[in-house]
Design a protein around this motif. Structure first.
Motif, PDB file in Angstrom:
ATOM      1  N   THR A 108      26.740  25.483  28.554  1.00 47.23           N
ATOM      2  CA  THR A 108      27.878  25.399  30.411  1.00 47.23           C
ATOM      3  C   THR A 108      27.831  26.173  30.869  1.00 47.23           C
ATOM      4  O   THR A 108      28.138  25.840  32.235  1.00 47.23           O
ATOM      5  N   VAL A 109      27.452  27.203  30.831  1.00 48.55           N
ATOM      6  CA  VAL A 109      28.171  28.694  31.526  1.00 48.55           C
ATOM      7  C   VAL A 109      27.058  28.869  32.249  1.00 48.55           C
ATOM      8  O   VAL A 109      27.046  29.335  33.375  1.00 48.55           O
ATOM      9  N   LEU A 110      25.587  28.734  31.665  1.00 46.57           N
ATOM     10  CA  LEU A 110      23.949  29.447  32.052  1.00 46.57           C
ATOM     11  C   LEU A 110      24.031  28.510  33.426  1.00 46.57           C
ATOM     12  O   LEU A 110      23.045  28.685  34.152  1.00 46.57           O
ATOM     13  N   ALA A 111      24.941  26.894  32.878  1.00 49.65           N
ATOM     14  CA  ALA A 111      24.067  25.646  33.798  1.00 49.65           C
ATOM     15  C   ALA A 111      24.951  26.050  35.221  1.00 49.65           C
ATOM     16  O   ALA A 111      24.822  25.281  36.172  1.00 49.65           O
ATOM     17  N   LYS A 112      26.357  26.916  35.156  1.00 54.52           N
ATOM     18  CA  LYS A 112      26.631  26.803  36.581  1.00 54.52           C
ATOM     19  C   LYS A 112      25.581  28.147  37.424  1.00 54.52           C
ATOM     20  O   LYS A 112      25.234  29.040  36.747  1.00 54.52           O
ATOM     21  N   PRO A 113      26.357  28.808  38.822  1.00 46.78           N
ATOM     22  CA  PRO A 113      25.814  29.675  39.296  1.00 46.78           C
ATOM     23  C   PRO A 113      25.522  30.969  38.100  1.00 46.78           C
ATOM     24  O   PRO A 113      26.441  31.761  39.335  1.00 46.78           O
ATOM     25  N   VAL A 114      25.475  31.239  37.607  1.00 46.44           N
ATOM     26  CA  VAL A 114      25.540  32.177  36.800  1.00 46.44           C
ATOM     27  C   VAL A 114      24.489  32.835  36.326  1.00 46.44           C
ATOM     28  O   VAL A 114      24.230  32.164  35.378  1.00 46.44           O
ATOM     29  N   SER A 115      23.804  34.430  36.972  1.00 42.44           N
ATOM     30  CA  SER A 115      22.992  35.140  36.375  1.00 42.44           C
ATOM     31  C   SER A 115      22.998  35.138  35.189  1.00 42.44           C
ATOM     32  O   SER A 115      23.910  35.948  34.164  1.00 42.44           O
ATOM     33  N   ARG A 116      21.544  35.802  34.780  1.00 37.85           N
ATOM     34  CA  ARG A 116      21.809  36.095  32.489  1.00 37.85           C
ATOM     35  C   ARG A 116      22.338  37.454  32.744  1.00 37.85           C
ATOM     36  O   ARG A 116      23.488  38.050  31.501  1.00 37.85           O
ATOM     37  N   LEU A 117      22.311  38.368  33.862  1.00 33.18           N
ATOM     38  CA  LEU A 117      23.451  39.877  33.589  1.00 33.18           C
ATOM     39  C   LEU A 117      24.225  39.908  33.926  1.00 33.18           C
ATOM     40  O   LEU A 117      25.393  40.195  33.335  1.00 33.18           O
ATOM     41  N   GLU A 118      25.424  38.947  34.628  1.00 30.61           N
ATOM     42  CA  GLU A 118      26.471  38.354  34.862  1.00 30.61           C
ATOM     43  C   GLU A 118      27.010  37.959  34.131  1.00 30.61           C
ATOM     44  O   GLU A 118      27.845  39.020  32.878  1.00 30.61           O
ATOM     45  N   TYR A 119      26.530  37.177  33.171  1.00 25.72           N
ATOM     46  CA  TYR A 119      27.071  36.822  31.834  1.00 25.72           C
ATOM     47  C   TYR A 119      26.939  37.732  30.705  1.00 25.72           C
ATOM     48  O   TYR A 119      27.985  38.185  29.920  1.00 25.72           O
ATOM     49  N   LEU A 120      25.921  38.905  30.312  1.00 23.66           N
ATOM     50  CA  LEU A 120      25.930  39.888  29.462  1.00 23.66           C
ATOM     51  C   LEU A 120      26.882  40.811  29.911  1.00 23.66           C
ATOM     52  O   LEU A 120      27.566  41.294  29.073  1.00 23.66           O
ATOM     53  N   LEU A 121      27.203  41.078  31.450  1.00 23.36           N
ATOM     54  CA  LEU A 121      28.258  42.576  32.172  1.00 23.36           C
ATOM     55  C   LEU A 121      29.337  42.425  31.553  1.00 23.36           C
ATOM     56  O   LEU A 121      30.128  42.591  31.438  1.00 23.36           O
ATOM     57  N   GLY A 122      29.630  40.283  31.782  1.00 24.39           N
ATOM     58  CA  GLY A 122      30.870  40.509  31.441  1.00 24.39           C
ATOM     59  C   GLY A 122      31.262  40.094  30.187  1.00 24.39           C
ATOM     60  O   GLY A 122      32.550  40.509  30.093  1.00 24.39           O
ATOM     61  N   LYS A 123      30.596  39.679  29.341  1.00 21.80           N
ATOM     62  CA  LYS A 123      30.967  39.793  28.062  1.00 21.80           C
ATOM     63  C   LYS A 123      31.211  41.173  27.837  1.00 21.80           C
ATOM     64  O   LYS A 123      31.522  41.576  26.806  1.00 21.80           O
ATOM     65  N   LEU A 124      30.305  42.258  28.058  1.00 19.10           N
ATOM     66  CA  LEU A 124      30.479  43.773  27.946  1.00 19.10           C
ATOM     67  C   LEU A 124      32.109  43.827  28.498  1.00 19.10           C
ATOM     68  O   LEU A 124      31.994  44.645  27.328  1.00 19.10           O
ATOM     69  N   LEU A 125      32.022  43.512  29.390  1.00 17.04           N
ATOM     70  CA  LEU A 125      33.510  44.392  30.237  1.00 17.04           C
ATOM     71  C   LEU A 125      35.026  43.668  29.598  1.00 17.04           C
ATOM     72  O   LEU A 125      35.664  44.334  28.927  1.00 17.04           O
ATOM     73  N   GLY A 126      34.513  42.616  28.871  1.00 15.83           N
ATOM     74  CA  GLY A 126      35.471  41.795  28.020  1.00 15.83           C
ATOM     75  C   GLY A 126      35.916  42.666  27.226  1.00 15.83           C
ATOM     76  O   GLY A 126      36.998  42.839  26.566  1.00 15.83           O
ATOM     77  N   VAL A 127      34.799  42.667  25.721  1.00 10.74           N
ATOM     78  CA  VAL A 127      35.320  43.681  24.860  1.00 10.74           C
ATOM     79  C   VAL A 127      35.662  45.406  25.264  1.00 10.74           C
ATOM     80  O   VAL A 127      36.408  45.673  24.528  1.00 10.74           O
ATOM     81  N   TYR A 128      35.027  45.500  26.761  1.00 12.76           N
ATOM     82  CA  TYR A 128      35.347  46.994  26.672  1.00 12.76           C
ATOM     83  C   TYR A 128      37.126  46.623  27.508  1.00 12.76           C
ATOM     84  O   TYR A 128      38.373  47.402  26.643  1.00 12.76           O
ATOM     85  N   LEU A 129      37.842  45.022  27.235  1.00  9.02           N
ATOM     86  CA  LEU A 129      39.061  44.899  28.209  1.00  9.02           C
ATOM     87  C   LEU A 129      39.704  45.534  26.442  1.00  9.02           C
ATOM     88  O   LEU A 129      40.874  45.733  26.583  1.00  9.02           O
ATOM     89  N   LEU A 130      39.517  44.361  25.420  1.00  7.52           N
ATOM     90  CA  LEU A 130      39.728  44.333  24.142  1.00  7.52           C
ATOM     91  C   LEU A 130      39.539  46.035  23.830  1.00  7.52           C
ATOM     92  O   LEU A 130      41.443  46.439  23.407  1.00  7.52           O
ATOM     93  N   LEU A 131      38.823  46.577  23.766  1.00  9.98           N
ATOM     94  CA  LEU A 131      39.120  47.402  23.581  1.00  9.98           C
ATOM     95  C   LEU A 131      39.901  48.931  24.200  1.00  9.98           C
ATOM     96  O   LEU A 131      40.710  49.594  23.140  1.00  9.98           O
TER      97      LEU A 131
END
Lengths: 282, 285
Positions: B85-108
């Motif tokens: 559902t996320v990648l079916a939106k206009p979201v590139s795989r790079l944006e998805y990956l960077l978003g996830k990594l940034l989320g983990v960094y925020l948690l850290l």
């Protein structure tokens, strides 16, 4: 002439089986076109390649050969998804989000600004009848509610094309009816719908055109009315006809050389009866 | 950018609502427990033991937190089909990956901020108790003031802040490494296991390399140099991050050394993210 909503040209998808020399041909030289404003039903038994075709259209899977376009834009490009809303089969969303937060999240992904996102989320919750559950976490939603929030997220950026994979799977008849009415509403608003379903009766009710896939190949395609009409038969439905009139029609038919194939009382379908007795029509 | 931040904040929210911060209670227990156990030692040793234990626990907890959180992201999203559902939106795989990594960094970042606050509170509380005892022993006057100054110097030094930043950088490298592994792995257990193995190799391989070069006593061949370069690239040299130990014992660490370690960490994060993206962009979903 306007561009087709979906154009699939000679698409083939082959999945190699790891550690074996075998491979599975999921889609085999598929070509079809969905025109803007149509409701197109993609049918086929399990494993016929429907889901793979949808994933290729959405850019989630890269075809081995061939090309797909959405409103003229190559579907491998991210920009093509700006015009598309997708409802997957058995949709799963982030269980820790509420219905409202879910729509806000997908709105953000589609680049909607805060005010617009807020308005759109409330508007869609009202459209799918989930205003009362807006602040409940998705983890507590029923199957029917999940389908409805799935439809709402698919519509969040006001797409011109909706791709719906089994939109009424596991939903009770009243919920199924509501979803079907929503799809008919999208059609009235000019939104193109690509629908994948096993519920043939429902497909028959809402689709303009269908394609039937079998083992990755398109074995039949066309306007629904053309495909299922029996060309050499005519149906007459009479109200308050006397036995004498019926006998006269039968005699005239026989005299003309035609054959009366059957005579019976029309029946309402089970779904309508169910909705009548459970009050689902109110 | 807004898509990346949307995915990042959603990832942080998910981890927060999964109550991952409960481990902070364990950290607080360690900090308080060590402060209590060390209370019988001379004050300089007390502070050193407290700093050693708190920074060690920060390092281990942050590694476990980012490794487990990152390893579960992709397999869970694929299994739950939320990825579609996320990648079916206009979201590139790079944006998805960077978003996830940034989320983990925020948690850290949040986790390390909380751990640092707990650490400094424990250190400050211990310092105040020692100062009170010192003043009682020496009484007011120049001797007492000198003794208090010595206590303060042993308790806190500003190098502790970059030490915490170095632990953050090391954990950030581990998160990028784990995300790279999960971009092609199909199970999070496999990802966690390999991450732990690489973490251990990262600590051991520089020592092994040094020992081997010293033992062989000859210049390595060009093939061997290539192999050593490759292993250094694949397995991060975590020994370089051990300047935290120098800080704990109070040795002066020059600023350029901090800069070098941060730059190295950033380089590893970039390489692992890039390789992870290459795998993920070619992955059939």
């Amino acid at each position: 002439m306007s561009e087709p909503a979906i154009s699939i040209q000679h698409v083939t998808k082959v999945f190699p089986i790891p550690f074996k020399r075998e491979r599975v041909v999921a889609v085999d030289d598929l070509s079809l076109t969905v025109e803007p404003g149509q409701v197109y039903g993609l049918l086929g038994p399990n494993g016929s390649g429907k889901s793979t075709t949808m994933k290729i259209v959405l850019g989630l899977v890269t075809p081995t050969a061939g090309k797909t376009e959405i409103f003229g834009c190559d579907s491998t490009r991210v920009a093509s998804r700006e015009q598309v809303g997708f409802l997957p089969e058995n949709p799963y969303f982030y269980k820790f989000l509420t219905g409202f937060e879910t729509l806000q999240f997908f709105g953000k992904l589609c680049g909607l600004r805060a005010k617009k996102r807020d308005e759109r989320a409330r508007e869609l919750l009202a459209l799918v009848g989930l205003e009362g559950a807006a602040d409940r976490r998705i983890g507590g939603y029923s199957k029917g509610m999940l389908q409805r929030i799935g439809l709402a997220q698919a519509l969040v950026q006001e797409p011109r094309l909706l791709v719906l994979d089994e939109p009424t799977a596991g939903v009770d008849p009243a919920g199924s009816r509501e979803i079907r009415d929503l799809i008919l509403g999208f059609k009235a608003r000019g939104i193109t719908v690509l629908l994948c379903s096993h519920l043939l009766e429902q497909v028959q009710e809402i689709c303009d055109r269908v394609g039937i896939l079998h083992r990755g190949k398109l074995i039949s395609e066309g306007r629904l009315t053309d495909l299922i009409s029996i060309e050499n038969q005519t149906e007459l439905i009479l109200e308050n006809a006397s036995p004498e009139l019926l006998a006269e029609i039968a005699a005239t038919t026989a005299a003309s050389g035609a054959r009366l194939v059957g005579q019976r009382k029309p029946q309402q379908n089970l779904e309508r009866y169910f909705l009548d007795v459970t009050g689902g029509n109110q | 950018m807004s898509r990346i931040t949307a995915i990042a904040s959603n990832t942080l929210l998910e981890l927060v609502r999964q109550k991952v911060f409960y481990f902070m209670l364990l950290f607080a227990a360690i900090a308080i427990g060590v402060a209590f156990v060390a209370s019988g030692m001379p004050f300089a040793e007390q502070f050193q033991v407290l700093k050693d234990a708190a920074l060690g626990a920060t390092s281990i907890f942050s590694f476990l937190l980012v490794t487990l959180a990152t390893a579960m992201i992709l397999p869970k999203e694929i299994e739950d089909r939320t990825l579609y559902t996320v990648l079916a939106k206009p979201v590139s795989r790079l944006e998805y990956l960077l978003g996830k990594l940034l989320g983990v960094y925020l948690l850290l970042f949040v986790a390390m901020l909380l751990m640092s606050v707990l650490f400094f509170v424990a250190l400050f509380a211990r310092e105040q108790l020692v100062i009170a005892a010192t003043l009682k022993d020496y009484g007011p006057g120049p001797d007492g003031e000198a003794a208090v100054a010595a206590v303060k110097a042993a308790a806190f030094n500003w190098n502790l802040v970059p030490a915490i930043l170095i632990i953050f950088t090391k954990s950030a490298v581990c998160a990028a490494l784990t995300l790279m592994l999960s971009s092609f792995a199909t199970s999070w257990i496999f990802t966690v296991m390999i991450s732990v193995v690489i973490y251990i190799i990262g600590h051991v391989q520089p020592i092994a390399r040094e020992a081997w070069l010293a033992q062989s006593g000859v210049n390595p061949s060009s093939v061997m140099k290539l192999f050593l370069g490759f292993t250094s690239l694949v397995f991060p040299d975590f020994q370089l991050f051990n300047i935290v130990d120098e800080i704990v014992v109070g040795n002066a660490v020059p600023g350029w050394m901090f800069g070098q370690v941060f730059a190295l960490g950033l380089g590893y994060v970039f390489i692992y993210t890039l390789v992870g993206y290459i795998f993920f962009s070619n992955r059939e979903l």
